[in-house]
Design an enzyme around this catalytic site. Structure first.
Site, mmCIF file in Angstrom:
data_model
loop_
_atom_site.group_PDB
_atom_site.id
_atom_site.type_symbol
_atom_site.label_atom_id
_atom_site.label_comp_id
_atom_site.label_asym_id
_atom_site.label_seq_id
_atom_site.Cartn_x
_atom_site.Cartn_y
_atom_site.Cartn_z
ATOM 1 N N HIS A 145 0.874 -1.205 0.000
ATOM 2 C CA HIS A 145 -0.009 0.124 -0.045
ATOM 3 C C HIS A 145 0.804 1.364 -0.050
ATOM 4 O O HIS A 145 0.687 2.170 -1.032
ATOM 5 C CB HIS A 145 -0.753 -0.019 1.180
ATOM 6 C CG HIS A 145 -1.884 1.220 1.250
ATOM 7 N ND1 HIS A 145 -3.044 1.302 0.829
ATOM 8 C CD2 HIS A 145 -1.430 2.694 1.999
ATOM 9 C CE1 HIS A 145 -3.740 2.211 1.188
ATOM 10 N NE2 HIS A 145 -2.801 3.101 1.857
ATOM 11 N N GLU A 146 1.772 1.383 0.896
ATOM 12 C CA GLU A 146 2.582 2.474 1.022
ATOM 13 C C GLU A 146 3.543 2.559 -0.237
ATOM 14 O O GLU A 146 3.811 3.567 -0.643
ATOM 15 C CB GLU A 146 3.580 2.538 2.306
ATOM 16 C CG GLU A 146 2.621 2.488 3.526
ATOM 17 C CD GLU A 146 1.403 3.610 3.719
ATOM 18 O OE1 GLU A 146 1.805 4.655 2.819
ATOM 19 O OE2 GLU A 146 0.597 3.297 4.281
ATOM 20 N N HIS A 162 1.857 4.582 -2.854
ATOM 21 C CA HIS A 162 1.839 6.069 -2.662
ATOM 22 C C HIS A 162 3.390 6.469 -3.022
ATOM 23 O O HIS A 162 3.477 7.522 -3.722
ATOM 24 C CB HIS A 162 1.793 6.531 -1.172
ATOM 25 C CG HIS A 162 0.454 6.147 -0.601
ATOM 26 N ND1 HIS A 162 -0.984 6.525 -1.421
ATOM 27 C CD2 HIS A 162 -0.289 5.701 0.451
ATOM 28 C CE1 HIS A 162 -2.025 6.429 -0.721
ATOM 29 N NE2 HIS A 162 -1.549 5.654 0.306
#
Length: 381
Positions: free
Chosen positions: A35-36, A39
């Protein structure tokens, strides 16, 4: 209990440490990292500077700084993670006016909150999208490696007194559509019915060469899933036998596996969204929602059944994290996207006063939700 027995219960193969905590940390770390990383990668692609990439919150345990000035670290509380961009006040990408004023011209060009709205939106939405991509990759590999077993959507038996019995289903009926969705396998029927307890559904059945339309309302029942958890699902009371269903193994080439993985991930996203809507409306059992304790228990059970089961849990949890993060509630990714949508529509950012007020309410909602799932985990269910 003797000391040796206590030690084995903690660090033995089936103990708390190896049997539960390690699988839990593995599952959560993979999902959070992906997920990170979404980003981070899209942010960097958009020219945004990154101050820190952390798995976990709180004090740093270990870390290093790369040549771009990003601090990569593992932090003490392993219940999430964050990417802190240049100009952020905190891990939730709130702007820091003091830091913004102190930035050099070169850093201002890399500051997250000074980028165009589409760059900020792309960076934010990348996290959940990478979660979905992880699930697609896992399913694609499994479909390519193992294929899947499918059965024909043919009814062999109807349970007496069931919704299907009341609706007029007959042995030999073949499912054509369920509420307008085309049916190809018996698993398609189960997928569409299981999450709709209490909803009247329309079934188009093929009976002796002619299509008939039936209406039935699935009833809720408790079942045990593959990991031994008690779950509530909707059923209509039909059974498919090996003679009627003719189960067979289907093998997939690489491209077919990817296509099936995309479809399967889409089904799970839709089912998760459907569950959340029904939950908010009070139509789902609150005990079906769990937090870290429930996830840890499931990770331990999955690990005991083999690495394949653990990876499947990673895929399912990744979808859940992706969907939850897209909810339009600050400080979740979906909340930021709502602000960016308003900014794109009006041509100017939402005022700092409104942003802060909405953010506080959203943060309270998130904390209440976290408290709710913790209560479910420990006391409520």
């Amino acid at each position: 209990m003797e000391m040796g027995g206590m030690l084995d219960s903690i660090i033995g193969a089936n103990g708390l440490l190896i049997g539960t905590i390690v699988p839990f940390l593995f599952v959560l770390t993979v999902v959070v990292f992906v997920h990170e990383m979404g980003h981070y990668l899209i942010g960097r692609l958009c020219g945004i500077g990154v101050n820190a990439f952390s798995i976990g919150f709180g004090p740093e345990l270990i870390g290093f700084t790369d040549r771009h000035g990003t601090r990569w670290k593992l932090s003490a509380v392993p219940l999430g993670g964050y990417v802190k961009f240049v100009g952020d006040m905190s891990a939730t990408s709130q702007p820091d006016s003091d830091e913004m004023e102190a930035l050099s011209e070169s850093d201002r060009a890399r500051a997250f909150h000074l980028q165009s709205v589409w760059k900020r939106a792309a960076t934010v939405v990348a996290g959940p999208l990478f979660n979905f991509l992880l699930t697609i990759v896992v399913f694609a590999v499994m479909f390519a490696a193992y294929g899947r077993f499918v059965s024909e959507p043919v009814v062999s038996e109807i349970r007496a007194g069931s919704p299907a019995d009341a609706a007029g289903f007959l042995p030999g009926d073949r499912f054509v559509t369920v509420d307008g969705s085309k049916i190809e396998t018996f698993a398609d029927v189960q997928r569409l019915v299981s999450g709709r307890a209490g909803d009247e559904l329309t079934f188009v059945m093929l009976r002796q060469g002619e299509e008939v339309t039936l209406h039935a309302t699935p009833e809720s029942t408790e079942q045990t899933d593959a990991l031994g958890n008690t779950i509530k699902i909707g059923i209509i009371g039909v059974v498919s036998s090996p003679e009627a269903g003719q189960p067979r193994a289907v093998e997939y080439g690489p491209l077919e596996a990817v296509g099936e993985a995309v479809k399967e991930t889409g089904y799970i996203i839709a089912r998760t969204g459907q569950f959340l809507k029904r939950f908010v409306a009070g139509r789902e059992d609150r005990c079906q929602l769990g937090g870290p304790v429930r996830i840890a228990d499931m990770a331990g059970k999955a690990a005991s059944k083999g690495f394949e089961r653990l990876i499947q849990l990673v895929a399912l949890l990744s979808v859940g994290i992706g969907v939850l993060n897209l909810l339009p509630i600050p400080p979740l990714d979906g909340g930021h996207l709502v602000f960016y949508a308003v900014e794109a529509a009006t041509g100017h950012p939402v005022s700092e006063r409104v942003t802060e007020a909405v953010y506080r309410v959203g943060l309270l909602l998130v904390l209440v939700f976290m408290g709710f799932v913790f209560w479910n985990d420990i006391f409520g269910c």
